[in-house]
Structures are given as C-alpha cells and as structure tokens.
Write an enzyme that holds these catalytic residues in place. Structure first.
Site, PDB file in Angstrom:
ATOM      1  CG  ASP A  13      -1.772   1.185   1.390  1.00  0.00           C
ATOM      2  OD1 ASP A  13      -1.551   2.188   0.674  1.00  0.00           O
ATOM      3  OD2 ASP A  13      -2.707   1.148   2.225  1.00  0.00           O
ATOM      4  CG  HIS A  20      -6.678   3.909   4.322  1.00  0.00           C
ATOM      5  ND1 HIS A  20      -5.317   3.725   4.216  1.00  0.00           N
ATOM      6  CD2 HIS A  20      -6.858   4.715   5.407  1.00  0.00           C
ATOM      7  CE1 HIS A  20      -4.702   4.368   5.197  1.00  0.00           C
ATOM      8  NE2 HIS A  20      -5.614   4.989   5.934  1.00  0.00           N
ATOM      9  CE1 TYR A  93      -5.242  10.531   4.771  1.00  0.00           C
ATOM     10  CE2 TYR A  93      -5.335   8.149   5.104  1.00  0.00           C
ATOM     11  CZ  TYR A  93      -5.301   9.441   5.619  1.00  0.00           C
ATOM     12  OH  TYR A  93      -5.341   9.632   6.974  1.00  0.00           O
ATOM     13  CG  ASP A 134      -7.807  -3.369   0.986  1.00  0.00           C
ATOM     14  OD1 ASP A 134      -6.796  -3.296   1.720  1.00  0.00           O
ATOM     15  OD2 ASP A 134      -8.454  -2.369   0.624  1.00  0.00           O
ATOM     16  CE  LYS A 135      -9.318  -0.349   3.933  1.00  0.00           C
ATOM     17  NZ  LYS A 135      -8.273  -0.204   2.888  1.00  0.00           N
ATOM     18  CE1 TYR A 230      -3.364  -0.648  11.739  1.00  0.00           C
ATOM     19  CE2 TYR A 230      -3.416   1.679  11.208  1.00  0.00           C
ATOM     20  CZ  TYR A 230      -3.821   0.387  10.971  1.00  0.00           C
ATOM     21  OH  TYR A 230      -4.667   0.133   9.928  1.00  0.00           O
ATOM     22  CE  LYS A 233      -5.914  -6.364  11.549  1.00  0.00           C
ATOM     23  NZ  LYS A 233      -5.090  -6.192  12.724  1.00  0.00           N
ATOM     24  CG  ASP A 288     -12.234   2.738   6.001  1.00  0.00           C
ATOM     25  OD1 ASP A 288     -12.907   3.506   5.277  1.00  0.00           O
ATOM     26  OD2 ASP A 288     -11.299   3.133   6.717  1.00  0.00           O
ATOM     27  CE1 TYR A 349      -5.778   2.866  12.767  1.00  0.00           C
ATOM     28  CE2 TYR A 349      -6.375   5.021  13.626  1.00  0.00           C
ATOM     29  CZ  TYR A 349      -5.913   4.234  12.593  1.00  0.00           C
ATOM     30  OH  TYR A 349      -5.607   4.807  11.390  1.00  0.00           O
TER      31      TYR A 349
END
Ligand code: F6R
Ligand code: MG
Ligand code: MG
Length: 366
Positions: A13, A20, A93, A134-135, A230, A233, A288, A349
């Site tokens: 990424d 995102h 971003y 993703d995510k 962090y 991911k 997200d 987070y």
C-alpha cells in the site's frame, strides 16, 4: 529437467485515492511501465499489475528462484518510484505507507511489502491462481487454505483422487516467535487446527503435496510487528496451483462461498466477513470494508501468464456477497462492542492506555 519457474507476487500500500479506498489508475500505469522495461531487459518473463483496494499488486514470473535480490529490488524500486512520481505529487492518501525500510537490503521481507512466492517445475499445463485481500490480515487465509487442502467436505479430490489422497504438509509460522513448524494432514489435522484457529498468531505460509510438489504460498508479514506500531493491516496475498493431482479450480474457490469472519476492517480493529468480489469491486467502502478478496486465474506457458480470469466475477458468488452484507449489518450493530471490535491485543488503534491513565486515580478498591 526443465529450468524451474518462479511466480512472485509482491504487494504494498503506497497510497490511494479517497482515503484508504482504491489504488489510483496512474499508479497502476506507472508500475506497468516499469515492469514492462524489466521484461524487455529479460529480468522477468512476464508480469500482471492489479490492485485489491488500496494495495498495489505486482505479479511476476522469472527463473531466478524465491527471495531473489534482483526481483525483490525491482519490486521495491517500483513501489519507491510510483510513490515519488505519483503518490506524493498527487498527495494520495498515506503515500508510501508500507515502505518502512530506508534503503533496500536484498529482500523486501521485513521492509513492509507483502510477498508470496513459489518456485516449481511448470507442468504440461499449469493453472495458477492468485488471491489478494484488502482490510484483513495474513491469518485470513488459514480457514480458506485448510478447507482447500485438508477438508474432505470441501475438496472431493482428497477422498476420490488417488494423487491427492495422501494429503498435504502445512508450514505454519508463529508470527510472534518467528518460528515455523511443518504439520502433516490428515494425520495431524487436530494439531494443525489447534494452531491455525488462532489466525492472529499462527499463519499458514506454504503447502506441499506429500511428494514435495509445491501447492500454495501465502504472505505472512505483519506490519504492526515490523514497525512496532500501527502502520496498517497487512492485507494478505496467496498463490495456489490447481488441477491434475492438486485441488481443482472449483475446489480452490469453494471455501470463498462462505464469507467467514476475519480480523481487519475499519482501523484494522474489527471483525467482519471476507467478501469475494470481481476486480471491479476490489475497493473498500462501507466502514472501510467489508474486507474483500479477489481471485485471478492464469495458465502458465514457459512462464508467460496467460489470463487473467476474474474468478469471483460470477453469480455463483452472489449469495456469498449477500451473506457477507447481512453479516456486516449484524456485526455493525455492535458498534464499539466485542466481538465486532477486536480484543485489546489485536486492535491496531486504541485509546485504552490513555483512558486507563486518565481514570487511574478514580479507580477505587472494592
Ligand atoms: C484499515 C484501514 C482504514 C484506516 C482508517 C483510518 O486497514 O486502512 O480502515 O485504518 O481509514 O485511517 P487514518 O488513521 O489514516 O485516518
Ligand atoms: Mg491504505
Ligand atoms: Mg489495504
């Protein structure tokens, strides 16, 4: 003996469009230009550039073997150049997010990008499938890979095809200790499940047929462990070979028909369903997410990647998507409560230490 072929999928990424959400077309375009030059120079045989959400995916074939410094440097330099020439000028971003290392040191492992690589002798006809999510996190593949290579209720071939009947060896990485163990299936199935049922810690990295034939390879990096803080991911990737003595393509895709719950989603701190989608929907939106996975199918011929077939672009996965949306509604209603929100150890987070600090004098013994 034919010279072996290596399939390397390396992703990062390095910034995206609208938060995102999705890789910018100009990032894809520039990555293609760079890999086309590497192909013309003969460094790689072929490539395919795509994205899943905000992760740029470089699929490459070559004859240099796994963990090859030249190939890893090519990927690293591609990510760097796209970051400098596209992500930063366009102020995309989190530009350069996953490029944690300062200078390239021979291997992108441990520097941020995710890697799945497999070296093998190309068979007379060799279907190779790649998956990118993703995510979510590398442990998201545990359930899927177990179903494909160890569950006879998923993979009929384990029972009725003599060439799969011996089963498979699973390499499982303990991401906290940095140690790996080989576990044979079906004979040690319960031991395997005892580990991989904790997907945040034990992650399947490789799978081999009992005669040593490489069958699958997955990325295992955890950015939060590399960086100690962090940084997003580690949206995982995975390569699976299929057919003719391996699970059929349909057996490989079957577990995705059930959108199991994975860790990730909003702020890398929530459980949500893994939704299989075609490339056109490989972009996260709601909260997200929900976490998504794309599957691309190729035929190899002397290292050339014929394809892709966009494997989840099919009504057969509509129901999985509908269930995933129902699960997303159901989980979202929990708001900040577990088990939607991850447990304290897995959250990416957290304000908990600050909240505890603020309240420390107000806690009274009872
Ligand atoms: C999860 C992810 C996003 C972000 C979220 C907050 O892997 O990438 O859900 O965590 O959008 O991002 P920041 O803190 O950059 O505003
Ligand atoms: Mg991102
Ligand atoms: Mg991502």
């Amino acid at each position: 003996m034919a010279e072996k072929i290596t399939v390397s999928l390396i992703k990062a990424d390095i910034g995206s469009l609208a938060g995102h959400h999705v890789v910018h077309p100009k990032q894809l375009e520039m990555a293609r230009e760079i890999l086309e030059k590497a192909k013309n120079k003969g460094l790689i045989i072929d490539y395919y550039v795509f994205n899943c959400g905000d992760d740029l995916q470089l699929l490459m074939t070559h004859r240099k073997g796994e963990s090859n410094p030249e190939i890893h440097e090519l990927a690293w330099n591609t990510f760097k150049e796209v970051t400098e020439k596209v992500s930063k000028p366009l102020k995309l971003y989190a530009a350069g997010q996953d490029l944690l290392g300062e200078a390239f040191s021979g291997n992108v492992r441990g520097m941020g990008p995710g890697v799945a690589e497999m070296e093998f002798e190309e068979r007379a006809s060799d279907p190779v499938l790649v998956f990118a999510a993703d995510k979510t996190e590398p442990g998201a593949w545990n359930y899927i890979l177990f179903k494909i290579f160890a569950d006879p209720f998923n993979t009929a071939g384990l029972v009725i095809d003599p060439s799969l009947h011996q089963g498979f060896d699973f390499h499982v990485l303990d991401v906290q200790e940095g140690k790996e163990v080989k576990i044979g299936c079906p004979e040690e199935m319960y031991d395997l499940l005892a580990l991989i049922g904790t997907p945040g810690r034990y992650v399947i990295s490789k799978i081999y047929r009992k005669d040593g034939l490489p069958a699958a390879a997955a990325s295992t990096s955890r950015l939060s462990l590399i960086a100690g803080r962090y940084v997003g991911k580690d949206d995982p990737i995975c390569i699976v070979r299929a057919q003719h003595g391996l699970p059929a393509v349909g057996e490989v895709l079957e577990p995705f028909a059930y959108p199991h719950i994975v860790a990730g989603w909003m702020r890398g701190s929530h459980h949500g369903p893994l939704m299989p989608v075609p490339l056109k929907y490989a972009k996260c939106t709601r909260f997200d997410g929900p976490p998504r996975v794309v599957g691309l199918g190729f035929q190899l011929h002397d290292g050339v990647l014929e394809g892709p077939a966009d494997l989840f672009d099919d009504p057969a996965f509509d129901k999985a998507r509908a269930i995933a949306n129902d699960l997303a509604d159901y989980l979202r209603r929990h708001g900040p409560f577990m088990p939607h929100r991850l447990g304290p150890d897995e959250m990416e987070y957290t304000t908990l230490p600050a909240v505890l600090e603020k309240l420390k004098d107000r806690f009274k013994h009872v």
